[in-house]
Design a protein around this motif. Structure first.
Motif, mmCIF file in Angstrom:
data_model
loop_
_atom_site.group_PDB
_atom_site.id
_atom_site.type_symbol
_atom_site.label_atom_id
_atom_site.label_comp_id
_atom_site.label_asym_id
_atom_site.label_seq_id
_atom_site.Cartn_x
_atom_site.Cartn_y
_atom_site.Cartn_z
ATOM 1 N N ILE A 293 0.832 -1.204 0.000
ATOM 2 C CA ILE A 293 0.000 0.000 0.000
ATOM 3 C C ILE A 293 0.865 1.253 0.000
ATOM 4 C CG2 ILE A 293 -1.614 1.356 1.409
ATOM 5 C CD1 ILE A 293 -2.859 -1.325 2.289
ATOM 6 N N ALA A 294 1.883 1.271 0.850
ATOM 7 C CA ALA A 294 2.735 2.465 0.953
ATOM 8 C C ALA A 294 3.418 2.765 -0.371
ATOM 9 C CB ALA A 294 3.760 2.267 2.060
ATOM 10 N N GLU A 295 3.964 1.752 -1.019
ATOM 11 C CA GLU A 295 4.664 1.977 -2.287
ATOM 12 C C GLU A 295 3.693 2.381 -3.389
ATOM 13 O OE1 GLU A 295 7.217 -1.265 -3.377
ATOM 14 O OE2 GLU A 295 7.970 -1.504 -1.323
ATOM 15 N N ALA A 296 2.501 1.770 -3.413
ATOM 16 C CA ALA A 296 1.522 2.110 -4.452
ATOM 17 C C ALA A 296 1.004 3.532 -4.281
ATOM 18 C CB ALA A 296 0.362 1.115 -4.417
ATOM 19 N N VAL A 297 0.743 3.943 -3.059
ATOM 20 C CA VAL A 297 0.278 5.305 -2.795
ATOM 21 C C VAL A 297 1.332 6.312 -3.228
ATOM 22 C CG1 VAL A 297 -0.211 6.951 -0.923
ATOM 23 C CG2 VAL A 297 -1.335 4.714 -0.957
ATOM 24 N N ASP A 298 2.584 6.028 -2.909
ATOM 25 C CA ASP A 298 3.670 6.929 -3.297
ATOM 26 C C ASP A 298 3.814 6.978 -4.813
ATOM 27 O OD1 ASP A 298 6.022 8.581 -2.393
ATOM 28 O OD2 ASP A 298 7.072 7.063 -3.589
ATOM 29 N N ARG A 299 3.741 5.827 -5.467
ATOM 30 C CA ARG A 299 3.897 5.779 -6.916
ATOM 31 C C ARG A 299 2.728 6.468 -7.629
ATOM 32 N NH1 ARG A 299 5.772 0.117 -9.495
ATOM 33 N NH2 ARG A 299 7.289 0.458 -7.819
ATOM 34 N N ALA A 300 1.536 6.368 -7.044
ATOM 35 C CA ALA A 300 0.363 7.004 -7.651
ATOM 36 C C ALA A 300 0.324 8.508 -7.399
ATOM 37 C CB ALA A 300 -0.913 6.358 -7.113
ATOM 38 N N GLY A 301 1.100 8.975 -6.438
ATOM 39 C CA GLY A 301 1.131 10.405 -6.150
ATOM 40 C C GLY A 301 -0.123 10.917 -5.476
ATOM 41 N N ILE A 302 -0.759 10.075 -4.676
ATOM 42 C CA ILE A 302 -1.972 10.483 -3.984
ATOM 43 C C ILE A 302 -1.729 10.437 -2.477
ATOM 44 C CG2 ILE A 302 -3.438 9.586 -5.835
ATOM 45 C CD1 ILE A 302 -4.074 7.243 -3.809
ATOM 46 N N ARG A 303 -2.770 10.692 -1.708
ATOM 47 C CA ARG A 303 -2.737 10.548 -0.265
ATOM 48 C C ARG A 303 -3.777 9.483 0.106
ATOM 49 N NH1 ARG A 303 -4.628 14.603 2.266
ATOM 50 N NH2 ARG A 303 -3.059 15.228 3.799
ATOM 51 N N ALA A 304 -3.601 8.858 1.263
ATOM 52 C CA ALA A 304 -4.502 7.762 1.632
ATOM 53 C C ALA A 304 -4.755 7.731 3.131
ATOM 54 C CB ALA A 304 -3.941 6.419 1.175
ATOM 55 N N VAL A 305 -6.015 7.443 3.479
ATOM 56 C CA VAL A 305 -6.386 7.069 4.841
ATOM 57 C C VAL A 305 -6.494 5.549 4.840
ATOM 58 C CG1 VAL A 305 -8.174 7.165 6.606
ATOM 59 C CG2 VAL A 305 -7.620 9.214 5.279
ATOM 60 N N VAL A 306 -5.647 4.899 5.636
ATOM 61 C CA VAL A 306 -5.570 3.440 5.629
ATOM 62 C C VAL A 306 -6.104 2.898 6.950
ATOM 63 C CG1 VAL A 306 -4.050 1.434 5.467
ATOM 64 C CG2 VAL A 306 -3.594 3.469 4.066
ATOM 65 N N ALA A 307 -7.140 2.071 6.853
ATOM 66 C CA ALA A 307 -7.701 1.401 8.030
ATOM 67 C C ALA A 307 -6.974 0.081 8.221
ATOM 68 C CB ALA A 307 -9.194 1.170 7.855
ATOM 69 N N GLN A 316 4.758 -0.172 8.702
ATOM 70 C CA GLN A 316 5.855 -0.089 9.664
ATOM 71 C C GLN A 316 6.637 1.215 9.568
ATOM 72 O OE1 GLN A 316 8.006 -3.747 8.835
ATOM 73 N NE2 GLN A 316 6.638 -4.929 10.167
ATOM 74 N N GLU A 317 6.564 1.878 8.434
ATOM 75 C CA GLU A 317 7.279 3.139 8.274
ATOM 76 C C GLU A 317 6.281 4.258 8.029
ATOM 77 O OE1 GLU A 317 10.295 2.940 5.321
ATOM 78 O OE2 GLU A 317 11.219 1.130 6.122
ATOM 79 N N ALA A 318 6.487 5.376 8.729
ATOM 80 C CA ALA A 318 5.603 6.526 8.582
ATOM 81 C C ALA A 318 5.784 7.158 7.206
ATOM 82 C CB ALA A 318 5.892 7.548 9.673
ATOM 83 N N SER A 319 4.694 7.668 6.667
ATOM 84 C CA SER A 319 4.724 8.347 5.377
ATOM 85 C C SER A 319 3.840 9.587 5.466
ATOM 86 C CB SER A 319 4.218 7.429 4.267
ATOM 87 O OG SER A 319 3.974 8.172 3.075
ATOM 88 N N PRO A 320 4.304 10.719 4.960
ATOM 89 C CA PRO A 320 3.472 11.936 4.995
ATOM 90 C C PRO A 320 2.231 11.804 4.107
ATOM 91 C CG PRO A 320 5.451 12.303 3.682
ATOM 92 C CD PRO A 320 5.635 10.992 4.358
ATOM 93 N N ARG A 321 2.241 10.829 3.224
ATOM 94 C CA ARG A 321 1.091 10.632 2.330
ATOM 95 C C ARG A 321 -0.006 9.767 2.954
ATOM 96 N NH1 ARG A 321 1.640 12.018 -2.947
ATOM 97 N NH2 ARG A 321 3.734 12.518 -3.725
ATOM 98 N N ILE A 322 0.282 9.123 4.082
ATOM 99 C CA ILE A 322 -0.642 8.136 4.630
ATOM 100 C C ILE A 322 -0.973 8.452 6.081
ATOM 101 C CG2 ILE A 322 -0.894 5.705 5.283
ATOM 102 C CD1 ILE A 322 0.776 4.965 2.869
ATOM 103 N N LEU A 323 -2.256 8.364 6.394
ATOM 104 C CA LEU A 323 -2.725 8.429 7.775
ATOM 105 C C LEU A 323 -3.382 7.090 8.098
ATOM 106 C CD1 LEU A 323 -3.323 10.151 10.360
ATOM 107 C CD2 LEU A 323 -5.577 10.552 9.362
ATOM 108 N N THR A 324 -2.968 6.451 9.176
ATOM 109 C CA THR A 324 -3.559 5.178 9.565
ATOM 110 C C THR A 324 -4.563 5.381 10.700
ATOM 111 O OG1 THR A 324 -1.794 4.701 11.147
ATOM 112 C CG2 THR A 324 -1.507 3.900 8.898
ATOM 113 N N LEU A 325 -5.576 4.540 10.709
ATOM 114 C CA LEU A 325 -6.542 4.509 11.803
ATOM 115 C C LEU A 325 -7.060 3.093 11.946
ATOM 116 C CD1 LEU A 325 -9.315 4.417 9.960
ATOM 117 C CD2 LEU A 325 -9.107 6.877 10.021
ATOM 118 N N ASP A 326 -7.604 2.793 13.108
ATOM 119 C CA ASP A 326 -8.151 1.449 13.323
ATOM 120 C C ASP A 326 -9.434 1.268 12.523
ATOM 121 O OD1 ASP A 326 -6.092 0.755 15.029
ATOM 122 O OD2 ASP A 326 -7.168 1.437 16.817
#
Length: 440
Positions: A293-307, A316-326
């Motif tokens: 997910i992290a690599e695909a979001v970065d390659r697509a150039g978008i941002r993502a909310v990941v449940a 496992q690694e923080a990304s400015p493009r991704i916000l995680t939530l339960d």
């Protein structure tokens, strides 16, 4: 195949002249994760608004939501859900679900007794039972009250238009219809347990191991209440009058304020996509899925909310493009994002379409591929891609499609507008009122 324009299913019950309806005391028995239970909470809420009494039997964690809507609550299946949830995080794939069933027999037996105790306390005049609540039909027979089978997918009524939704491709008409014999699975797999419950607890005669449980003693069909939309699954012309397609069930008037960090993340002009696979994550691949997910979001150039679900995704690694939530309520979160990617559960699919958001379904098992195909057929998203076959490049390409292709956006918006005009719970209440009146 699903053909023709959507057609509203009418029946003798719905065509009757409206008259003074007596108060119905409905016991709703359901089991599962939030997607299985939330529609029934919505139905219970509407019953209460309409002046009826409603009690929901469900796992304990849903007590607060049920009681907040004005309905009564009875605990049912809490231990079963604990087993499912605890096992899911350790599962390596769908095959493990078969082994899980063997460990759930005791919990299933306990759930049957919980359903009976709930019925004794509530003294309902009508029962609505999800197929996962194995006791509902038998308890209604013992109490001599009407029972309505209910599920938010076209699973219980044979049709020549398409096979039972667990089969991902359409066959010939007669074979499509024959595929619905899968409904005999409960009696075949759990017939001994059910018959002991019938004889020892309810004082009823045993049933055959080949029962489909959808017919009464005199051979007539049980009413079936379908909480999905004709705009997503056109009603087959060969559906009988006992099958009622009402539209989706959702709670109206509920409020939700996103946490500050989520609100700030969503406050951006850049496209943001929701990605989550609910309870279908299978935790042993969590880290691998997180990297994908992290690599695909970065390659697509978008941002993502990941449940992250039940440990199904581990970023496992923080990304400015991704916000995680339960987790977050889909009905409130999805309108705030640009598109959604999920496993294709019936409830999650309904929430994405109702929000009018382009959707990619990455199915794992069960009916999920069916919903992915319906999304694609509606033009509200690309063809589904099985979660196990997703690669970084495929996911990145699909993510770009979702936020760039104007056709997906137009079609998803149009579908959402139609769905928001439905009154699924209102239609369902009318059906239940009429069934209660017919029973006398």
């Amino acid at each position: 195949m699903l053909t023709g324009p959507p057609r509203l299913l009418t029946s003798r019950l719905l065509q009757r002249d409206q008259k003074e309806m007596r108060v119905v005391k409905v016991l709703i028995l359901t089991f599962g994760t939030r997607g299985d239970v939330d529609p029934y909470i919505a139905l219970a809420a509407r019953l209460c608004v309409e002046g009826h009494e409603a009690v929901v039997g469900a796992p304990e964690e849903f007590r607060r939501d049920v009681e907040a809507c004005g309905a009564g609550f009875e605990p049912m299946g809490t231990e079963m859900l604990r087993l499912v949830r605890g096992s899911m995080a350790e599962m390596a794939g769908p095959a493990d679900s078969v082994r899980l069933i063997a460990r759930m027999n005791q919990a299933m037996k306990a759930s049957l007794l919980e359903q009976w105790r709930a019925a004794q306390r509530v003294e309902p005049t009508l029962i609505v039972a999800h197929p996962k609540a194995l006791g509902g039909v038998h308890i209604a027979q013992r109490l001599r009250i009407p029972v309505v089978a209910s599920i938010p997918l076209p699973f219980l009524t044979p049709t020549g238009d398409f096979p039972v939704p667990f089969i991902s491709r359409s066959l010939t008409g007669p074979v499509n219809r024959a595929s619905y014999h899968v409904n005999r699975f409960s009696a075949i797999a759990y017939g001994g347990m059910i018959n002991r419950f019938r004889r020892q607890v309810l004082g009823l005669d045993r049933i055959t191991r080949f029962s489909d449980y959808l017919h009464t003693d005199d051979g007539s069909r049980l009413p079936v209440l379908y909480g999905f939309s004709e705009h997503v699954v056109p009603v087959p012309a060969d559906y009988p009058g006992n099958a009622h397609v009402t539209g989706y069930w959702h709670r109206s008037g509920s409020e939700w304020t996103p946490p500050v960090h989520l609100a700030e993340f969503l406050h951006s002009e850049d496209p943001t996509v929701y990605i989550g696979f609910g309870s279908m994550g299978f935790g042993k691949h969590a880290a691998e899925r997180g990297r994908l997910i992290a690599e695909a979001v970065d390659r697509a150039g978008i941002r993502a909310v990941v449940a992250t679900g039940w440990g199904g995704v581990d970023l496992q690694e923080a990304s400015p493009r991704i916000l995680t939530l339960d987790e977050a309520p889909h009905d409130h979160l999805f309108p705030r994002v640009s598109a959604v990617v999920h496993h294709g559960g019936a409830g999650t699919t309904a929430a994405g379409l109702r929000a009018g958001r382009p959707t990619l379904v990455a199915p794992v098992l069960g009916d999920q591929a069916f919903w992915g195909q319906r999304v694609a057929a509606l033009g509200a998203g690309p063809e589904p891609v099985a979660l196990r076959t997703l690669t970084v490049q495929v996911l990145a390409d699909r993510l770009r499609q979702l936020v760039v292709d104007p056709q997906f956006s137009r079609q998803a918006t149009a579908v959402g507008e139609r769905l928001r005009q439905e009154d699924g719970t209102g239609t369902a209440v009318r059906v239940l009122e009429n069934i209660s009146t017919e029973h006398g």
